[in-house]
Design a protein around this motif. Structure first.
Motif, PDB file in Angstrom:
ATOM      1  N   GLU A 262      -1.353  11.394  44.101  1.00  0.00           N
ATOM      2  CA  GLU A 262       0.006  11.915  44.061  1.00  0.00           C
ATOM      3  C   GLU A 262      -0.077  13.372  43.630  1.00  0.00           C
ATOM      4  O   GLU A 262      -0.880  13.720  42.747  1.00  0.00           O
ATOM      5  CB  GLU A 262       0.846  11.109  43.054  1.00  0.00           C
ATOM      6  N   VAL A 263       0.709  14.240  44.272  1.00  0.00           N
ATOM      7  CA  VAL A 263       0.684  15.673  43.954  1.00  0.00           C
ATOM      8  C   VAL A 263       2.120  16.146  43.774  1.00  0.00           C
ATOM      9  O   VAL A 263       2.969  15.922  44.634  1.00  0.00           O
ATOM     10  CB  VAL A 263       0.012  16.485  45.089  1.00  0.00           C
ATOM     11  N   LYS A 264       2.360  16.832  42.665  1.00  0.00           N
ATOM     12  CA  LYS A 264       3.722  17.298  42.364  1.00  0.00           C
ATOM     13  C   LYS A 264       3.870  18.782  42.660  1.00  0.00           C
ATOM     14  O   LYS A 264       2.912  19.546  42.527  1.00  0.00           O
ATOM     15  CB  LYS A 264       4.021  17.082  40.875  1.00  0.00           C
ATOM     16  N   SER A 265       5.076  19.182  42.989  1.00  0.00           N
ATOM     17  CA  SER A 265       5.413  20.605  42.973  1.00  0.00           C
ATOM     18  C   SER A 265       5.783  20.927  41.522  1.00  0.00           C
ATOM     19  O   SER A 265       5.396  20.219  40.607  1.00  0.00           O
ATOM     20  CB  SER A 265       6.566  20.892  43.937  1.00  0.00           C
ATOM     21  N   GLY A 266       6.517  21.995  41.281  1.00  0.00           N
ATOM     22  CA  GLY A 266       7.006  22.228  39.933  1.00  0.00           C
ATOM     23  C   GLY A 266       6.444  23.452  39.234  1.00  0.00           C
ATOM     24  O   GLY A 266       6.786  23.725  38.085  1.00  0.00           O
ATOM     25  N   TYR A 267       5.569  24.213  39.924  1.00  0.00           N
ATOM     26  CA  TYR A 267       5.123  25.487  39.365  1.00  0.00           C
ATOM     27  C   TYR A 267       5.635  26.660  40.207  1.00  0.00           C
ATOM     28  O   TYR A 267       5.144  27.780  40.084  1.00  0.00           O
ATOM     29  CB  TYR A 267       3.593  25.546  39.266  1.00  0.00           C
ATOM     30  N   GLY A 268       6.585  26.363  41.100  1.00  0.00           N
ATOM     31  CA  GLY A 268       7.175  27.428  41.895  1.00  0.00           C
ATOM     32  C   GLY A 268       8.508  27.812  41.279  1.00  0.00           C
ATOM     33  O   GLY A 268       8.767  28.962  40.959  1.00  0.00           O
ATOM     34  N   LEU A 269       9.356  26.791  41.088  1.00  0.00           N
ATOM     35  CA  LEU A 269      10.664  26.977  40.454  1.00  0.00           C
ATOM     36  C   LEU A 269      11.521  27.970  41.216  1.00  0.00           C
ATOM     37  O   LEU A 269      12.480  28.512  40.665  1.00  0.00           O
ATOM     38  CB  LEU A 269      10.513  27.383  38.970  1.00  0.00           C
TER      39      LEU A 269
END
Ligand code: DI6
Ligand code: FE
Length: 400
Positions: free
Chosen positions: A136-143
């Motif tokens: 599983e891979v999350k986004s969340g460092y772009g914002l």
């Protein structure tokens, strides 16, 4: 193909079964990407005995592992911040030097899609080398919309470059970006939700996650994101009760989340809510270790209520720069006092459930032929060793 001379940890367990659902003298028949037959060698139907054979020389076969909570796609790393801290720098000094989660956000915004892919590959390869077949891979460092989409596209690209299954989670509600400091609500409405809709429209989202915490978002803010997830038909999961109890687990349970993750500060009522919702508890010992947390997750309560326990690396540059699921299993046993059988179930059967996958995580007819073959005497060795990889080979979708 017929796999002979093997021991199977099927991970199908019940009151009457052997620990690990173990079958001592087992055989396996694979047909295409699936398991056609699994059981005691003596029961092998005659029709399969003429298949092409692979002698596993007595080795142990388990379901391939799943890492059900990672942030392996991100820019840069935080080694210098790690070093500054250990040389005595204060939180403020680290922050002034551009440290913390904002530094990863900047590094990720500055990275091209290709750079995100290239930097994630060595981390992914480490996982694969330990028998992992699903990540599983999350986004969340772009914002911001563009970078969140870029992270998710990079995650999808990984699946084309390696024999692995990737499940993506949209984590726009991970942190409040600097440009929205003191207006988290505006960030949720103006950036996070539109980015989620855009990512979903592009087919980039398998689930929706959030970070419910004093330093991140309130349950009310996460709820607005979850409502949109519901409208889009996407399942939810949540980083909840990692550092304090703010009501995240209760929210996750109300939305029948696939999982609530971390949950060190969850209480009895929270555990009951998870059990009633049928959600999985994903424990992340790498983060517990890295931040030197001392508040243990409510393990005995979770057992008492029969909540399925999963384990994952939480691989991220801040609180868990960990790329070993085997070490994660060892940490869960040593730090949380989970049993080796719980640890193996946590990275197979229950990790599959935490991702909403019904086609893998156990060894049985009809499941994907995602398998790990190990040079070990007994399954407990997978959790027992520290920094040792006994993988003999991995089978992905029936391919050796
Ligand atoms: N929980 C954590 O521990 C991390 N994110 C999260 O949701 C911290 C991420 C980071 O420091 O980069
Ligand atoms: Fe995380």
């Amino acid at each position: 193909m017929l796999l002979t001379n093997t021991r199977l940890a099927t991970m199908i367990t019940g009151p009457d079964s052997e620990p690990y659902g173990e079958i001592d003298s087992g055989a396996l028949v694979l047909s295409g990407a699936k398991i056609e037959w699994a059981g005691h060698a003596k029961d092998l139907p005659a029709q399969y005995s003429s298949e092409e054979k692979l002698d596993l020389e007595g080795r142990l076969v388990t379901p391939a592992l799943l890492d059900c909570h990672t942030h392996i796609v991100h820019g840069g790393n935080r080694a210098s911040e790690f070093e500054m801290r250990l040389n005595g720098a204060s939180y403020e000094e680290v922050a002034r030097a551009g440290g913390g989660i904002v530094s990863t956000v900047s590094a990720t915004r500055e990275s091209t899609e290709e750079e995100l892919v290239q930097s994630a590959l060595p981390r992914l390869d480490r996982l694969i080398s330990e028998g992992v077949a699903t990540v599983e891979v999350k986004s969340g460092y772009g914002l911001d919309r563009e970078t969140e989409l870029r992270m998710l596209r990079a995650a999808r690209t990984l699946e084309r470059l390696r024999p692995v299954r990737i499940k993506t989670s949209f984590l726009g509600a991970h942190a409040v970006p600097e440009e929205f400091a003191d207006s988290a609500d505006a960030y949720i409405d103006e950036v996070c939700i539109p980015a989620l809709k855009a990512a979903h429209a592009l087919g980039l989202v398998d689930a929706v996650d959030g970070f419910c915490e004093g330093i991140a978002f309130t349950p009310k803010q996460i709820e607005r994101v979850f409502n949109v997830a519901g409208d889009l038909g996407l399942p939810v999961k949540l980083h909840a009760e990692q550092l304090s109890n703010t009501g995240g687990i209760q929210l996750a349970a109300r939305y029948r989340a696939l999982s609530a993750d971390h949950i060190e500060y969850g209480d009895s009522a929270d555990v009951k809510a998870l059990a009633d919702a049928g959600s999985v508890a994903v424990l992340l010992p790498g983060a517990f270790y890295t931040i030197r947390e001392d508040h243990l997750p409510p393990l005995q309560r979770l057992r008492d209520f029969g909540v399925p326990l999963a384990l994952a690396t939480d691989c991220n540059p801040g609180s868990s720069p960990l790329t070993s699921l085997l070490l994660t299993m060892n940490m869960a046993c040593t730090l949380f006092r989970m049993t080796p059988e719980e640890a193996l179930a946590g990275v197979t059967r229950n990790a599959a459930r935490a991702l909403g996958l019904a086609d893998c995580g156990t060894i049985e007819r009809g499941r994907r032929a995602d398998l790990a073959v190990w040079d070990v005497e007994r399954p407990a060795e997978l959790s027992y060793r520290i920094g040792f990889n006994p993988l003999h080979r991995r089978i992905f979708g029936g391919e050796l």
